[in-house]
Design a protein around this motif. Structure first.
Motif, mmCIF file in Angstrom:
data_model
loop_
_atom_site.group_PDB
_atom_site.id
_atom_site.type_symbol
_atom_site.label_atom_id
_atom_site.label_comp_id
_atom_site.label_asym_id
_atom_site.label_seq_id
_atom_site.Cartn_x
_atom_site.Cartn_y
_atom_site.Cartn_z
ATOM 1 N N LYS A 91 0.802 -1.227 0.000
ATOM 2 C CA LYS A 91 0.000 0.000 0.000
ATOM 3 C C LYS A 91 0.838 1.281 0.000
ATOM 4 O O LYS A 91 0.310 2.363 -0.197
ATOM 5 C CB LYS A 91 -0.978 -0.001 1.169
ATOM 6 C CG LYS A 91 -0.339 -0.032 2.548
ATOM 7 C CD LYS A 91 -1.441 -0.015 3.610
ATOM 8 C CE LYS A 91 -0.859 -0.250 4.988
ATOM 9 N NZ LYS A 91 -1.861 -0.140 6.041
ATOM 10 N N TRP A 92 2.141 1.148 0.259
ATOM 11 C CA TRP A 92 2.998 2.345 0.234
ATOM 12 C C TRP A 92 3.613 2.542 -1.146
ATOM 13 O O TRP A 92 4.180 3.573 -1.444
ATOM 14 C CB TRP A 92 4.129 2.232 1.261
ATOM 15 C CG TRP A 92 3.689 1.745 2.607
ATOM 16 C CD1 TRP A 92 4.093 0.603 3.240
ATOM 17 C CD2 TRP A 92 2.774 2.386 3.508
ATOM 18 N NE1 TRP A 92 3.478 0.488 4.456
ATOM 19 C CE2 TRP A 92 2.671 1.558 4.652
ATOM 20 C CE3 TRP A 92 2.036 3.559 3.444
ATOM 21 C CZ2 TRP A 92 1.851 1.878 5.734
ATOM 22 C CZ3 TRP A 92 1.216 3.881 4.518
ATOM 23 C CH2 TRP A 92 1.137 3.048 5.648
ATOM 24 N N ASP A 93 3.542 1.490 -1.952
ATOM 25 C CA ASP A 93 4.289 1.484 -3.210
ATOM 26 C C ASP A 93 3.349 1.793 -4.364
ATOM 27 O O ASP A 93 2.879 0.899 -5.047
ATOM 28 C CB ASP A 93 4.921 0.088 -3.371
ATOM 29 C CG ASP A 93 5.416 -0.169 -4.782
ATOM 30 O OD1 ASP A 93 6.167 0.672 -5.286
ATOM 31 O OD2 ASP A 93 5.035 -1.204 -5.373
ATOM 32 N N LEU A 94 3.033 3.072 -4.562
ATOM 33 C CA LEU A 94 2.011 3.402 -5.549
ATOM 34 C C LEU A 94 2.554 4.087 -6.789
ATOM 35 O O LEU A 94 1.925 4.078 -7.827
ATOM 36 C CB LEU A 94 0.956 4.322 -4.913
ATOM 37 C CG LEU A 94 0.104 3.727 -3.795
ATOM 38 C CD1 LEU A 94 -0.754 4.802 -3.161
ATOM 39 C CD2 LEU A 94 -0.765 2.610 -4.335
ATOM 40 N N PHE A 95 3.736 4.693 -6.667
ATOM 41 C CA PHE A 95 4.169 5.518 -7.803
ATOM 42 C C PHE A 95 5.653 5.374 -8.098
ATOM 43 O O PHE A 95 6.414 4.801 -7.321
ATOM 44 C CB PHE A 95 3.828 6.991 -7.566
ATOM 45 C CG PHE A 95 4.331 7.544 -6.254
ATOM 46 C CD1 PHE A 95 5.653 7.922 -6.095
ATOM 47 C CD2 PHE A 95 3.467 7.704 -5.171
ATOM 48 C CE1 PHE A 95 6.111 8.449 -4.893
ATOM 49 C CE2 PHE A 95 3.909 8.220 -3.969
ATOM 50 C CZ PHE A 95 5.244 8.597 -3.836
ATOM 51 N N THR A 96 6.032 5.905 -9.250
ATOM 52 C CA THR A 96 7.425 5.930 -9.658
ATOM 53 C C THR A 96 7.901 7.374 -9.631
ATOM 54 O O THR A 96 7.187 8.265 -10.087
ATOM 55 C CB THR A 96 7.569 5.406 -11.103
ATOM 56 O OG1 THR A 96 6.750 4.257 -11.234
ATOM 57 C CG2 THR A 96 9.008 5.049 -11.397
ATOM 58 N N LEU A 97 9.090 7.566 -9.110
ATOM 59 C CA LEU A 97 9.636 8.912 -8.989
ATOM 60 C C LEU A 97 10.517 9.230 -10.197
ATOM 61 O O LEU A 97 11.235 8.367 -10.690
ATOM 62 C CB LEU A 97 10.459 8.984 -7.693
ATOM 63 C CG LEU A 97 10.588 10.337 -7.036
ATOM 64 C CD1 LEU A 97 9.243 10.852 -6.585
ATOM 65 C CD2 LEU A 97 11.547 10.237 -5.852
ATOM 66 N N SER A 98 10.459 10.481 -10.646
ATOM 67 C CA SER A 98 11.284 10.895 -11.783
ATOM 68 C C SER A 98 12.723 11.115 -11.347
ATOM 69 O O SER A 98 13.038 11.088 -10.164
ATOM 70 C CB SER A 98 10.744 12.207 -12.343
ATOM 71 O OG SER A 98 11.055 13.272 -11.439
ATOM 72 N N ALA A 99 13.587 11.368 -12.329
ATOM 73 C CA ALA A 99 14.938 11.847 -12.021
ATOM 74 C C ALA A 99 14.803 13.230 -11.396
ATOM 75 O O ALA A 99 13.791 13.896 -11.584
ATOM 76 C CB ALA A 99 15.749 11.911 -13.299
ATOM 77 N N PRO A 100 15.816 13.649 -10.626
ATOM 78 C CA PRO A 100 15.717 14.967 -9.995
ATOM 79 C C PRO A 100 15.591 16.098 -11.010
ATOM 80 O O PRO A 100 16.130 16.011 -12.104
ATOM 81 C CB PRO A 100 17.033 15.106 -9.224
ATOM 82 C CG PRO A 100 17.648 13.757 -9.187
ATOM 83 C CD PRO A 100 17.073 12.965 -10.308
#
Lengths: 405, 290
Positions: free
Chosen positions: A372-381
């Motif tokens: 439930k914490w793993d919902l999205f992907t983060l971009s490069a900075p």
């Protein structure tokens, strides 16, 4: 980020009780120091600060003295002001850390300025706090609205969602939302997007169905959220409920908003100041310690609280003083800090905004979600490794700050 | 444009069901017990949280049945040990009691579940939209409306067509006379509280999949529900039903024409109604409250 009932919902969203953290008392008279050897921190948002204080104390404290935390709930601007006053005068804190609502942040900043006590803002986004309402004793670990808009805006430009595109925006109807809308409009005008509609939403609205019907009829190219807190959660859940297919983006976000909506109820592209996915040794270490202590990963607000406390302790250790004015001078000289990100950051001397990398996130398809914490992907900075950190921050022309004496 | 306005009107009628289940219970407890139940929103929140916990074990359908029942039981206990002492007291004391209860409930939820909203979704079988011509409806909301309508009909039948309902209605008008006839109102009052908070919990279960579930959700919906009760008129069953629908429609139209005032519209409506009908639309004259 920031809110109306502001303070109320976001507060509920992110922690429940908010505390203004005020730090210790070396700068105060000997008689006060005699009462307790600890350095006191006042806090108005207990999440992450406790962990920071434990770590600081385990590592020998500040100049050999332990940090002691006094947590308070700030509730609304008036109470925030009263409590900040009390933390400083009665509890002799050397700094206040925390807050979520820009309105309460402003009230605390005024008390801090009057008493020459440092205030680290960890959750108020309004540009105005860094511009027209800036002051020498206030530092911003939370990113400004401009930084959120510019980070998000780059992703939208990359995806061809800006030039000549029709945007339908919903904006929280209070100081924070208005500030964000102003900055968002500046970005739109500079990059050629246009509004098909631009609507204010009262902060106590929980049912978005009426707005969703209007959006469906307006057929925009992009739906923009300038909402905050649980309103984003409600909006997302209902957007999915009505099955609208227009792309969604937002200019303000908290991880807790996504967690509160849950798998299958989230979509769009959103900006974020930090997430535990940031893969640096310090970030992993913080995340591990936080999970061990709280049983769930840290979100952006915990990051801000944790980081501000660490920065303050580091600064006081470096200059061997808890004197506010000296800490301010040290920070203004461009002291570098670890941000649990790829690059180090610094508090910009003319507006005290932390210069740092930002991120955007996109949601995973439900079948790829592990927990439930793993919902999205983060971009490069953002900005990229070869750019100045300042390219996403407001310029002097956009948001000038003249520090009162 | 006319089509879009009609769309908002129909959607507003649906949205009215949002408040109805909560407002009816509020109105009942007040008219029979003279107690303004500021904790009513807390039972709504409790219903939503319990549903999430129960759904993990017994699924949505199970939670839909069990959560309101469990909350009704809690309501009965609270009635027996707290509310009962306050029916005949100064109304201010009842206000203080229920305000305190509301705060205890909200903080307890925060303590157990945390302050952040917790996720809950529409069950897959109930997801989706129904298109009627140009109009779009959420399948789940239509179902919600059906449940609310059924609950309202059942409540109406209970109050108007059963011996139980006759005593309750007599008790609303003149509790002393009911007592003089040798009928104890206590079990009736307890049942009314149980039913009312059970309905609030049912609303919580129904709304949990489409709005954020967080500790203050009760406080949020309570104000609007009070407005509905005041507009409809205390003691009037159909007044409350009508008021809920009107509030939904007025809000929908304001969203269409002037969205910044959408949430304020119900308060303006209340003001207008009170100016012309101080007891609300269908408010009955209740001797002991005059």
């Amino acid at each position: 980020m920031d809110h109306p009932l502001a303070s109320r919902r976001r507060r509920q969203l992110v922690q429940g009780a908010a505390a203004a953290a005020a730090v210790g008392s070396l700068g105060f008279p000997a008689i006060v120091r005699g009462q307790s050897d600890a350095i006191r921190l006042g806090h108005l948002t207990p999440r992450g600060v406790n962990l920071a204080v434990e770590e600081i104390n385990a590592a020998g404290g500040v100049m050999g003295r332990k940090i002691e935390l006094i947590a308070e709930d700030s509730v609304n601007p008036q109470t925030a002001s009263t409590k900040a006053e009390r933390l400083i005068e009665r509890d002799k804190v050397v700094a206040i850390i925390g807050e979520i609502s820009s309105a309460s942040g402003l009230a605390i900043a005024q008390v801090a300025q009057r008493n020459r006590t440092i205030f680290f803002n960890t959750g108020c986004n309004s540009d105005e706090l860094r511009g027209k309402s800036c002051n020498r004793f206030m530092f911003h670990t939370e990113a400004a609205n401009s930084m959120y808009v510019n980070a998000e805006g780059r992703a939208l430009l990359r995806d061809g969602m800006v030039k000549g595109k029709k945007w339908y925006s919903l904006t929280a109807d209070y100081a924070f939302g208005h500030d964000l809308l102003r900055v968002a409009k500046r970005f739109m005008q500079a990059n050629g997007a246009e509004f098909v509609a631009d609507e204010l939403v009262a902060t106590d609205a929980a049912d978005f169905s009426g707005y969703l019907l209007k959006i469906r009829n307006a057929k925009p190219d992009l739906v923009i959220s300038n909402l905050a807190g649980t309103q984003i959660t409600n909006f997302l859940k209902q957007y999915v409920e009505y099955g609208l297919k227009f792309p969604v983006a937002g200019f303000a976000f908290d991880t807790a908003v996504a967690w509160g909506a849950g798998k299958g109820n989230v979509l769009g592209i959103w900006p974020l100041v930090w997430d535990s996915q940031v893969n640096t040794p310090a970030s992993r270490k913080f995340t591990e310690a936080f999970v061990k202590k709280n049983g769930k990963p840290p979100e952006n607000q915990a990051w801000g609280d944790y980081l501000s406390t660490k920065h303050l302790a580091q600064a006081m250790n470096e200059i061997k003083s808890t004197d506010s004015t000296k800490v301010v001078e040290h920070l203004e000289k461009g002291a570098k800090f670890d941000l649990l990100k790829t690059r180090e950051g610094y508090y910009r001397n003319w507006d005290h905004q932390l210069m740092m990398e930002m991120y955007t996130l996109t949601f995973k398809p439900p079948e790829q979600v592990k927990d439930k914490w793993d919902l999205f992907t983060l971009s490069a900075p953002v900005p990229g490794p070869n750019e100045s950190l300042e390219v996403i921050a407001p310029t002097r022309e956009e948001n000038n700050c003249i520090m009162p004496a | 444009m006319l089509v879009q306005i009609l769309e908002q009107v129909i959607n507003g009628l649906l949205a009215g069901a949002y408040y109805l289940l909560i407002a009816l219970g509020l109105s009942l407890i007040f008219s029979l017990g003279g107690l303004v139940n500021l904790a009513h929103g807390a039972f709504y929140a409790l219903g939503a949280y319990l549903a999430i916990v129960l759904a993990e074990h017994v699924g949505f359908a199970g939670a839909f049945v069990l959560s309101p029942l469990a909350v009704a039981l809690i309501g009965l206990l609270i009635e027996r040990f707290l509310f009962r002492r306050f029916y005949r007291e100064d109304p201010a004391l009842g206000l203080l009691l229920t305000f305190g209860l509301a705060m205890v409930a909200e903080q307890s939820l925060r303590w157990v579940f945390g302050a952040a909203p917790i996720p809950f979704s529409i069950p897959p079988a109930l997801k989706g939209q129904i298109l009627v011509g140009d109009f779009i409806y959420s399948r789940y909301r239509l179902l919600m409306l059906a449940v609310a309508a059924t609950a309202v009909a059942a409540l109406w039948y209970l109050l108007q067509r059963t011996p139980f309902g006759r005593v309750v209605r007599a008790g609303v008008q003149n509790p002393d006379m009911v007592a003089a006839l040798g009928i104890s109102l206590a079990p009736y009052m307890a049942s009314i509280v149980g039913i009312s908070v059970g309905l609030a919990a049912l609303a919580g279960v129904l709304l949990a999949p489409i709005s954020g579930v967080h500790p203050a959700m009760g406080a949020e919906i309570l104000t609007a529900s009070f407005v509905v009760v005041v507009i409809g008129g205390l003691g009037s069953f159909w007044g409350v039903v009508l008021a809920a629908l009107i509030v939904g429609v007025v809000r929908g139209l304001t969203v269409y024409f002037f969205p910044p005032a959408a949430e304020a519209s119900m308060y303006v409506l209340m003001l207008l109604v009170l100016l012309f009908r101080p007891r609300g639309l269908f408010g009955e004259r209740i001797q002991r409250f005059e």
